[in-house]
Structures are given as structure tokens and as C-alpha cells.
Write an enzyme that holds these catalytic residues in place. Structure first.
Site, PDB file in Angstrom:
ATOM      1  CB  SER A 183      -9.029   5.288  -1.534  1.00  0.00           C
ATOM      2  OG  SER A 183      -9.111   6.384  -0.653  1.00  0.00           O
ATOM      3  CG  HIS A 211      -8.528   2.962  -5.234  1.00  0.00           C
ATOM      4  ND1 HIS A 211      -7.769   2.053  -4.532  1.00  0.00           N
ATOM      5  CD2 HIS A 211      -8.197   4.182  -4.738  1.00  0.00           C
ATOM      6  CE1 HIS A 211      -7.037   2.681  -3.636  1.00  0.00           C
ATOM      7  NE2 HIS A 211      -7.267   3.971  -3.742  1.00  0.00           N
ATOM      8  CE  LYS A 242      -3.871   3.491  -4.933  1.00  0.00           C
ATOM      9  NZ  LYS A 242      -2.959   3.315  -3.815  1.00  0.00           N
TER      10      LYS A 242
HETATM   11  N1  PMP Z   1      -5.338   8.850  -5.241  1.00  0.00           N
HETATM   12  C1  PMP Z   1      -5.964   7.881  -4.562  1.00  0.00           C
HETATM   13  C2  PMP Z   1      -7.448   7.810  -4.616  1.00  0.00           C
HETATM   14  C3  PMP Z   1      -5.230   6.971  -3.803  1.00  0.00           C
HETATM   15  O1  PMP Z   1      -5.855   6.022  -3.105  1.00  0.00           O
HETATM   16  C4  PMP Z   1      -3.807   7.069  -3.797  1.00  0.00           C
HETATM   17  C5  PMP Z   1      -2.944   6.089  -3.028  1.00  0.00           C
HETATM   18  N2  PMP Z   1      -3.445   5.609  -1.852  1.00  0.00           N
HETATM   19  C6  PMP Z   1      -3.207   8.095  -4.515  1.00  0.00           C
HETATM   20  C7  PMP Z   1      -3.999   8.963  -5.234  1.00  0.00           C
HETATM   21  C8  PMP Z   1      -1.721   8.284  -4.503  1.00  0.00           C
HETATM   22  O2  PMP Z   1      -1.112   7.320  -5.299  1.00  0.00           O
HETATM   23  P1  PMP Z   1       0.374   6.826  -5.073  1.00  0.00           P
HETATM   24  O3  PMP Z   1       0.346   5.681  -4.122  1.00  0.00           O
HETATM   25  O4  PMP Z   1       0.826   6.422  -6.426  1.00  0.00           O
HETATM   26  O5  PMP Z   1       1.154   7.979  -4.553  1.00  0.00           O
END
Ligand code: PMP
Length: 399
Positions: A183, A211, A242
Site C-alpha cells: 500500500s 490495492h 478503494k
Molecule cells: N489492506 C490494505 C492493504 C489496505 O491498504 C487497507 C486500507 N488502507 C486495508 C486493508 C483496510 O481496508 P479498509 O479501508 O476497507 O478498512
């Protein structure tokens, strides 16, 4: 002073950053999550969003949310387990399972909860979780709640992963969990190598496609599809916050595993279900992704153009291969100052400092949306390169 307030009265790191004018968090945006947003009444270009396909403003997605509110109201007022399952939750799960090529899927109220509940509930005391060191915080939190032994391997380092697999008991569950696209760094998990190792050591694989969905793979179906390895991945996790322009998350896999999660994952059972509007907007976003492939094509054109332009200017973009482009600064204060200067210049980017990355890897996270124009991109690249030069970051060249 009350006890709690007294304890935390000395915590003033944010206040010091505010006084220095470089505090970058909780900035209220007063418009839609689009390529341009309004902050403090000023229009700024958004290069810090995860809305990769630009669907949060799509008329069909908004209309789907409105219709769902009309039909189902604003809340399910309970968890999926008891009173909070709607027919559209079940339909969405079927659509998601088909999308990622798995038997069944289950939706959680956020992606964070999907990782938390899934990772915490699979595996017992004799089992192992093998985690990439750069995995998302929600995977780490899940592993902290798990009874399994947690083994971390160096980021995308297959020798390190193998050295950990070697010490696991052969008869145990060995669940390798990795981000498909990392991420902050924007690099891709070495899934073909992970699959080979998983076969050699009889391990299982869970991939976090937060992502990757809408970005990688056939029609945006994610990392396993990108590598043509769908059959070899046990669990695909995804988020709706996303590319899918909504809020929520899911895990897909074999029906036996999903059945277990449905009845044991505590972040699912003891938390209210996704709102009707959230469910309907994800569903509409997936339909648009599948029928408008030009969005993903455009996202990649913009991505390749931006990465090359930053690299040509001498900015270190690390190992990024995706619309997440890290611009390495490797100095926390400079990162905050650069983000502030860029906002003043009309560009929103995300400053990334510890704990999101190790302190020697602090960076500006630049991310693209399929709906950006090349004009917007050129404007931002020019300002960013000049700002990096002003702050004396690396060998930045300015034409
Ligand atoms: N996994 C990854 C790799 C993320 O980047 C994120 C959010 N930044 C999440 C899980 C969590 O997702 P959510 O925003 O739906 O809670």
C-alpha cells in the site's frame, strides 16, 4: 485533572506539528472524492486518493446508493449473523466470488475487519502465520489476536520466507499472508515464487487485494488473476474503500473456509453489517469496472507516464509497478514540509512517515485515478519536482 487526561496531557507531537504549520492529518475536504477537491474553500488537485477507478463520483454508483436507501433505509441495525443480512448482501457475495474465481465470499463492514476477523480466527496454537514485513496494519492486528505462531519474513524476500517455512511443523497449517500490491511502496507480491514455496512446504496463501482489485489482472480481478494463479491462492481478501468506491471488505475462498469464518470471525459476528447504500454502490462499481475496461487502461497510461517523469527527474520511486508511486524523501520533517508546500501549491499528496513505513523510508505517496487528465498530471509533476529540488531531495533535475 482527571486520570486519563493527566496521562495524555504530555502527548503533544501533533500540537507541535500544528504550531510549525506542517500538521497533515484530518484535513476536512468539503467536496466529492474526485481528481479535484475543495479544502478550506480552495480547489486542490487530488493525488492522494485510493479511488483508483474514479468511481466514487460516477452517476450510476451514486444512483445505486440512493435507490438502496429508498428500498432498504439507511442502516441494517445489526450484524450479518442475526438481523443484518439483506438479499443484496448475499447477491454481492456471489458477485465477488465470481469476480475473483472462488467458491464463496463473505463481506465484512470494512477491509480492516475482514483481515482482522479472518486472520485471527483461522489457525490454532500449533499453526503458523507467515507475514511479509511490509503487510498492512490490519493483517498485523489480526495476527496479534491469533493463537497461531507469527513468523515475519523480510519484504518480498523469498529466501527469508523459505527460511521461516523450514522451521514450521510439517503437519501444521502454515498460512502465508501478503499484500498483493503493497500500500505504501506500490510494488507487487512475488506470487509465482510464493506459490512454488507454498507447494513445496504444503502452505496456504491469503492475498490482500485492497490495492490490486480494479488495478491488476484480467478486467481488474486482482493479483492472482494478474499472474494466472487463481487456483493456487486459498483466500482473496479485498476492500471496497478503494477501486470500488464504497466502504466494506470481503474474503473469498473455498466454501468450507468461508462457512467457518461466517460462524467464527468475531469482527463479522459482533459488528453491524455494511449499510444498504454501501452494498449497492460496490455492486454498481464492479459492473462499471467490468463493462468499461478503458478506465483501467487509462489508469495504466497515467501511471506509466507519471513514474517515468518522476524517474527522469531523478526522484527515487523505489520498486513501484502500480498506480501507487512512492517518492522517497527519507527524512520525516522534509516529508511533512514538502506535503505542506505542495498543498499550498494546490496539490494533495500523502506524507508517509513511521509507523506506516520504517523511518529511513519516509516518502510522499503519489497515487493516480483513472479519471485524472494528463494536463492535471503535468501540472502536479512539475510542482512536485520543483518542490523536491527546493528541499534538496536527492539528485532531482529541473529542466
Ligand atoms: N489492506 C490494505 C492493504 C489496505 O491498504 C487497507 C486500507 N488502507 C486495508 C486493508 C483496510 O481496508 P479498509 O479501508 O476497507 O478498512
Amino acid at each position: 485533572m482527571k486520570t486519563l487526561a493527566a496521562r495524555y496531557s504530555t502527548y503533544d507531537v501533533p500540537q507541535k506539528a500544528m504550531e510549525a504549520g506542517i500538521y497533515p492529518y484530518f484535513r476536512p475536504i468539503s467536496s466529492e472524492q474526485d481528481t479535484e477537491v475543495f479544502i478550506n474553500g480552495k480547489k486542490v488537485l487530488m493525488f492522494g486518493s485510493n479511488c483508483y477507478l474514479g468511481l466514487a463520483t460516477h452517476p450510476k454508483v451514486k444512483e445505486a446508493a440512493r435507490q438502496a436507501v429508498e428500498q432498504y433505509g439507511t442502516s441494517c441495525s445489526g450484524s450479518r449473523f442475526l438481523n443484518g443480512t439483506l438479499d443484496i448482501h448475499v447477491e454481492l457475495e456471489e458477485k465477488l466470488a465470481r469476480l475473483v474465481g472462488k467458491e464463496e465470499a463473505i463481506c465484512y463492514s470494512t477491509g480492516f475487519q475482514a483481515n482482522l476477523g479472518t486472520i485471527a480466527s483461522l489457525g490454532g496454537r500449533e499453526d503458523y502465520l507467515l507475514l511479509d514485513a511490509q503487510n498492512h496494519a490490519s493483517i498485523i492486528e489480526g495476527s496479534r489476536l491469533s493463537f497461531s505462531k507469527v513468523l515475519k519474513f523480510a519484504h518480498n524476500d523469498m529466501d527469508s520466507l523459505e527460511s521461516k517455512l523450514k522451521i514450521c511443523k510439517p503437519e501444521s497449517i502454515k498460512l502465508i499472508v501478503v499484500d498483493g500490491v503493497f500500500s505504501m511502496e506500490g510494488d507487487i507480491a512475488k506470487l509465482p515464487d510464493i506459490v512454488s514455496l507454498a507447494k513445496k512446504y504444503n502452505a496456504s496463501i491469503m492475498i490482500d487485494d485492497a490495492h490490486s482489485l480494479g488495478v491488476l489482472g484480467k478486467q481488474g480481478r486482482g493479483t492472482a488473476s494478474h499472474f494466472n494463479l487463481t487456483e493456487d491462492v486459498d483466500l482473496v481478501m479485498g476492500t471496497f474503500s478503494k477501486s470500488f468506491a464504497s466502504l466494506g471488505g470481503f474474503v473469498a475462498g473455498d466454501k468450507e473456509v468461508i462457512n467457518f469464518l461466517k460462524h467464527n470471525a468475531r469482527s463479522l459476528i459482533f459488528s453491524a453489517s455494511m449499510t444498504p447504500a454501501s452494498v449497492a454502490s460496490v455492486s454498481a462499481a464492479i459492473d462499471i469496472m467490468l463493462t468499461e475496461p478503458e478506465r483501467i487502461e487509462n489508469l495504466w497510461k497515467l501511471t506509466n507516464y507519471a513514474r517515468k517523469a518522476f524517474q527522469d527527474a531523478g526522484i527515487n520511486t523505489g520498486k513501484s509497478e502500480t498506480p501507487i508511486i512512492p517518492l522517497y524523501v527519507r527524512d520525516n520533517m522534509k516529508v511533512l514540509r514538502i506535503a505542506r508546500n505542495l498543498l499550498d501549491e494546490g496539490i494533495f499528496v500523502n506524507p508517509v512517515i513511521p509507523p506506516a513505513v520504517p523511518k529511513e523510508d519516509s516518502l510522499i505517496r503519489f497515487s493516480l485515478m483513472a479519471t485524472h487528465t494528463f494536463e492535471q498530471l503535468d501540472f502536479a509533476i512539475d510542482k512536485i519536482v520543483k518542490t523536491f529540488k527546493t528541499h534538496e531531495v536527492f539528485a532531482v533535475k529541473v529542466k
